[in-house]
Design a protein around this motif. Structure first.
Motif, short mmCIF file in Angstrom:
data_model
loop_
_atom_site.label_atom_id
_atom_site.label_comp_id
_atom_site.label_asym_id
_atom_site.label_seq_id
_atom_site.Cartn_x
_atom_site.Cartn_y
_atom_site.Cartn_z
N VAL A 33 -5.00 -1.29 1.14
CA VAL A 33 -3.68 -1.85 0.85
C VAL A 33 -3.61 -3.30 1.30
O VAL A 33 -2.99 -4.14 0.66
N ILE A 34 -4.25 -3.61 2.41
CA ILE A 34 -4.24 -4.96 2.96
C ILE A 34 -5.68 -5.47 3.06
O ILE A 34 -6.54 -4.82 3.65
N PRO B 145 -0.22 -0.66 8.34
CA PRO B 145 -0.64 0.60 7.75
C PRO B 145 -1.01 1.62 8.83
O PRO B 145 -1.49 1.26 9.90
N HIS B 146 -0.82 2.88 8.51
CA HIS B 146 -1.11 3.95 9.46
C HIS B 146 -2.61 4.02 9.72
O HIS B 146 -3.42 4.02 8.80
N GLN B 147 -2.98 4.09 10.99
CA GLN B 147 -4.39 4.06 11.38
C GLN B 147 -5.15 5.28 10.86
O GLN B 147 -6.31 5.15 10.47
N PRO C 275 -7.33 3.51 7.54
CA PRO C 275 -8.01 2.85 8.67
C PRO C 275 -8.50 1.44 8.36
O PRO C 275 -8.41 0.55 9.20
N ARG C 276 -9.00 1.21 7.17
CA ARG C 276 -9.49 -0.13 6.83
C ARG C 276 -8.33 -1.12 6.69
O ARG C 276 -8.39 -2.24 7.18
N ALA C 277 -7.27 -0.70 6.02
CA ALA C 277 -6.09 -1.56 5.87
C ALA C 277 -5.47 -1.83 7.24
O ALA C 277 -5.02 -2.94 7.51
N HIS C 278 -5.48 -0.83 8.11
CA HIS C 278 -4.95 -0.99 9.47
C HIS C 278 -5.75 -2.05 10.22
O HIS C 278 -5.18 -2.95 10.84
N ARG C 279 -7.07 -1.97 10.14
CA ARG C 279 -7.93 -2.94 10.82
C ARG C 279 -7.74 -4.33 10.23
O ARG C 279 -7.67 -5.33 10.96
N ASN C 280 -7.65 -4.44 8.91
CA ASN C 280 -7.42 -5.74 8.27
C ASN C 280 -6.09 -6.33 8.70
O ASN C 280 -5.98 -7.53 8.94
N TRP C 281 -5.05 -5.48 8.80
CA TRP C 281 -3.75 -5.96 9.26
C TRP C 281 -3.86 -6.53 10.66
O TRP C 281 -3.32 -7.60 10.94
#
Length: 107
Positions: free
Chosen positions: A35-36, A84-86, A90-96
């Motif tokens: 997503v991110i 984003p929810h971890q 997980p990838r979008a969360h890390r990118n955020w």
């Protein structure tokens, strides 16, 4: 594609229980199209350095807001961009997290 149905339910304070196949499906979707996306920037600020009492805050701030907008990082500083929810992304969360740190290091 609809998200997989989670088995076992869950509460707002605990993550739902998922089978390995359900978890793999969630991660596969996040890894192929998060997503991110991670943002990388290279700023070339040629203006005067910002000093506490030099009266140049307004032009510096205006320039930095413009740069952050052009880089796609404005929302991380001035708007509430949901993280984003971890577990589910997980990838979008890390990118955020990386983008947020980048934005805060610039501004």
């Amino acid at each position: 594609m609809a998200p997989p149905t989670l088995s076992g339910g869950g509460t707002s304070s605990s993550p739902p229980v998922m089978t390995e196949a359900e978890e793999a499906e969630l991660h596969r979707g996040d890894n192929s199209t998060p997503v991110i996306m991670q943002i990388k920037v290279s700023l070339h600020y040629a203006g005067d350095l910002l000093a506490k009492d030099d009266g140049k805050w307004t032009p510096w701030s205006k320039y930095m807001k413009l740069e952050l907008t052009m880089c796609g990082l404005y929302e991380y500083i001035f708007d509430l961009l949901d993280i984003p929810h971890q577990l589910y992304k997980p990838r979008a969360h890390r990118n955020w997290q990386l983008n947020n740190r980048l934005a805060r290091s610039i501004y």
